[in-house]
Design an enzyme around this catalytic site. Sequence first.
Site, PDB file in Angstrom:
ATOM      1  N   THR A  11     -36.220   8.709 -63.672  1.00 58.64           N
ATOM      2  CA  THR A  11     -36.936   9.494 -62.660  1.00 58.64           C
ATOM      3  C   THR A  11     -36.059  10.634 -62.140  1.00 58.64           C
ATOM      4  O   THR A  11     -36.512  11.778 -62.003  1.00 58.64           O
ATOM      5  CB  THR A  11     -37.342   8.569 -61.487  1.00 58.64           C
ATOM      6  OG1 THR A  11     -37.902   7.366 -62.027  1.00 58.64           O
ATOM      7  CG2 THR A  11     -38.331   9.230 -60.574  1.00 58.64           C
TER       8      THR A  11
ATOM      9  N   CYS B 118     -30.966   7.006 -64.450  1.00 62.97           N
ATOM     10  CA  CYS B 118     -32.304   6.843 -63.895  1.00 62.97           C
ATOM     11  C   CYS B 118     -33.214   7.879 -64.555  1.00 62.97           C
ATOM     12  O   CYS B 118     -32.918   9.083 -64.520  1.00 62.97           O
ATOM     13  CB  CYS B 118     -32.234   7.074 -62.386  1.00 62.97           C
ATOM     14  SG  CYS B 118     -33.820   7.162 -61.565  1.00 62.97           S
TER      15      CYS B 118
ATOM     16  N   CYS C 198     -37.741   3.224 -67.729  1.00 64.73           N
ATOM     17  CA  CYS C 198     -37.156   3.122 -66.388  1.00 64.73           C
ATOM     18  C   CYS C 198     -36.020   2.138 -66.513  1.00 64.73           C
ATOM     19  O   CYS C 198     -36.161   1.075 -67.131  1.00 64.73           O
ATOM     20  CB  CYS C 198     -38.201   2.602 -65.401  1.00 64.73           C
ATOM     21  SG  CYS C 198     -37.500   2.136 -63.809  1.00 64.73           S
ATOM     22  N   THR C 199     -34.867   2.492 -65.958  1.00 68.55           N
ATOM     23  CA  THR C 199     -33.686   1.653 -66.176  1.00 68.55           C
ATOM     24  C   THR C 199     -33.774   0.301 -65.460  1.00 68.55           C
ATOM     25  O   THR C 199     -32.951  -0.575 -65.717  1.00 68.55           O
ATOM     26  CB  THR C 199     -32.402   2.394 -65.739  1.00 68.55           C
ATOM     27  OG1 THR C 199     -32.582   2.893 -64.416  1.00 68.55           O
ATOM     28  CG2 THR C 199     -32.110   3.549 -66.689  1.00 68.55           C
ATOM     29  N   HIS C 200     -34.731   0.136 -64.576  1.00 69.46           N
ATOM     30  CA  HIS C 200     -34.900  -1.189 -63.973  1.00 69.46           C
ATOM     31  C   HIS C 200     -35.521  -2.184 -64.958  1.00 69.46           C
ATOM     32  O   HIS C 200     -35.333  -3.387 -64.828  1.00 69.46           O
ATOM     33  CB  HIS C 200     -35.802  -1.112 -62.737  1.00 69.46           C
ATOM     34  CG  HIS C 200     -35.085  -0.673 -61.495  1.00 69.46           C
ATOM     35  ND1 HIS C 200     -34.697   0.629 -61.283  1.00 69.46           N
ATOM     36  CD2 HIS C 200     -34.670  -1.367 -60.404  1.00 69.46           C
ATOM     37  CE1 HIS C 200     -34.087   0.720 -60.109  1.00 69.46           C
ATOM     38  NE2 HIS C 200     -34.060  -0.480 -59.558  1.00 69.46           N
TER      39      HIS C 200
ATOM     40  N   ASP D 281     -28.212   5.545 -59.654  1.00 72.21           N
ATOM     41  CA  ASP D 281     -29.622   5.172 -59.843  1.00 72.21           C
ATOM     42  C   ASP D 281     -30.159   4.851 -58.457  1.00 72.21           C
ATOM     43  O   ASP D 281     -29.407   4.759 -57.493  1.00 72.21           O
ATOM     44  CB  ASP D 281     -29.735   3.957 -60.781  1.00 72.21           C
ATOM     45  CG  ASP D 281     -31.186   3.503 -60.967  1.00 72.21           C
ATOM     46  OD1 ASP D 281     -32.063   4.376 -61.082  1.00 72.21           O
ATOM     47  OD2 ASP D 281     -31.455   2.289 -60.971  1.00 72.21           O
ATOM     48  N   SER D 282     -31.480   4.641 -58.378  1.00 71.76           N
ATOM     49  CA  SER D 282     -32.058   4.285 -57.089  1.00 71.76           C
ATOM     50  C   SER D 282     -31.698   2.857 -56.687  1.00 71.76           C
ATOM     51  O   SER D 282     -31.978   2.454 -55.565  1.00 71.76           O
ATOM     52  CB  SER D 282     -33.574   4.403 -57.165  1.00 71.76           C
ATOM     53  OG  SER D 282     -34.060   3.488 -58.141  1.00 71.76           O
TER      54      SER D 282
ATOM     55  N   GLU E 251     -35.245  -5.220 -57.858  1.00 75.78           N
ATOM     56  CA  GLU E 251     -34.417  -5.022 -56.654  1.00 75.78           C
ATOM     57  C   GLU E 251     -34.310  -6.308 -55.844  1.00 75.78           C
ATOM     58  O   GLU E 251     -33.312  -6.579 -55.205  1.00 75.78           O
ATOM     59  CB  GLU E 251     -34.991  -3.906 -55.770  1.00 75.78           C
ATOM     60  CG  GLU E 251     -34.723  -2.517 -56.301  1.00 75.78           C
ATOM     61  CD  GLU E 251     -33.236  -2.197 -56.454  1.00 75.78           C
ATOM     62  OE1 GLU E 251     -32.498  -2.321 -55.474  1.00 75.78           O
ATOM     63  OE2 GLU E 251     -32.822  -1.822 -57.564  1.00 75.78           O
TER      64      GLU E 251
HETATM   65  N1  DGL Z   1     -34.526   3.203 -62.263  1.00 78.08           N
HETATM   66  C1  DGL Z   1     -35.226   4.414 -62.097  1.00 78.08           C
HETATM   67  C2  DGL Z   1     -35.740   5.006 -63.401  1.00 78.08           C
HETATM   68  O1  DGL Z   1     -35.123   4.862 -64.392  1.00 78.08           O
HETATM   69  C3  DGL Z   1     -36.278   4.525 -61.038  1.00 78.08           C
HETATM   70  C4  DGL Z   1     -36.794   3.353 -60.325  1.00 78.08           C
HETATM   71  C5  DGL Z   1     -37.402   3.792 -58.990  1.00 78.08           C
HETATM   72  O2  DGL Z   1     -36.619   3.896 -58.044  1.00 78.08           O
HETATM   73  O3  DGL Z   1     -38.602   4.028 -58.921  1.00 78.08           O
HETATM   74  O4  DGL Z   1     -36.721   5.632 -63.471  1.00 78.08           O
END
Ligand code: DGL
Length: 460
Positions: free
Chosen positions: A81, A79, A190-192, A15-16, A158
């Site tokens: 994205t 992720c 979004c996984t965040h 993931d990011s 983050e």
């Molecule tokens: N966690 C990621 C997602 O599920 C992307 C978050 C990001 O880096 O913008 O989309």
Amino acid sequence: MQANATSSSPVGFFDSGRGGLCILEAFRKLAPREPTVYIADSANCPYGNKSAGEILALSRANARRLLENFGCKMIVVACNTATAAAIDSLRREFPDTPFIGIEPAVKPAAMRSRSGIVGVLATAGTFSGRLYNETKAKFARDTTVIATVADEFVTLVEEGRTDGPEVEEAVRRRLAPLLDAGADNIVLGCTHFPHLRKVMERICAGKAEIVDPAQAVARQAVRVLAKHSLGAKRADRTPLDLRLNTRRTPDAAAPARSVLVTGGVRRIGRAIADRLAAANWRVLRASHRDDPLADITCDLASDGAADALFAAATALLGSPPAAIVNNAAVYPGEEDEAWRVNAAVPIRLTEAMAESSQGGAVVNILDAAVASGRAETRAEFKAYERAKQALHRATLEDAARFSGRLHVYGVAPGPVLAPEAVHEKARLSPGQTRRTPADVADTVLRMLESRPASGAIEIV
Ligand code: DGL
């Protein structure tokens, strides 16, 4: 499957940043025997506002690392994205590896919604992807779907900010319009975002349900492993749980000054890592706990930890480290754990260095009492002592064994005052003086920079 991957190879995740940890944790709960490797690509976070081409290039680099450095048997793109921008290309490029992706759970939300209004929170990248738009067209034709970009949530997560008035305000700003419009299901696309779930539930106050696909993705990953007969067969004692953080680093050092410091976030290890970084070394800190300073998180007592750690350092640096400081240790500990962490892992890391480098260096952090032959009288430190004795011997033997290829040193601290107070192990006996972690760190730096004859051991 990667040519050399087997059922005992790890499952890779990326993931990011911290977001995909929700997926990793759901998977590890469901499949506790599986070794896992997780890449948090924090150096390039956020992905959400990057172009599809950029996200594809980053995803490809992550997949390559997982396959080439760790031989992963399957990859979970944790992720939304990256799934949107890259999963088709990744499947084409690595046809032997099963890939699992994640997309906003629009279908279950639309099916469950009574108001016929569903809110989706995701990044711009996810909303512009084919998957989201196809799923919406297919399964939510009769539903009003309100798409909301909430990139600022990624930053909050983050930074480790997941609650408090400021977070609450940020979340309210995005959720209030959805609730006011009558949305009764809110999809976390979004996984965040699941990291903010507590705050979201407070704000929704029962008016809308939060839909998080993490469990469904974890179940799908387990199904796909079984389908390819790739599920772990052996029940390792502690299956690997390795996490890498690609954090942005000052582009100071040349590769010849790269160093891995185990136990590098606290006490003596932290002092060593700080000292080396200040002297323009590119430092990777490994820790067994999730710590904002850690580049690599791994329990050194877990199965295959030493090789995984070496591979992690190599993956992050792009080449093997030029030096390793074997500092991590457990003190009062169960025999097997003390043996693995204090002796077996440093010894294996030394071998890995010898196999891969010419002219590298290893510094083993030993023990002054062991070095001067003083016997440990406290039962709870006996396992520690036995392991450090073995590491002491290995330091001398390896210096001879790898002569001309690798410098192997020992630094043996006596009782040291750590900033977090004195560890019981470091009690002073009459006539002893207490040194500081900085004294140990200075000695390590001096050895790495002046390269005395291999096999040198200094008592601090
Ligand atoms: N966690 C990621 C997602 O599920 C992307 C978050 C990001 O880096 O913008 O989309």
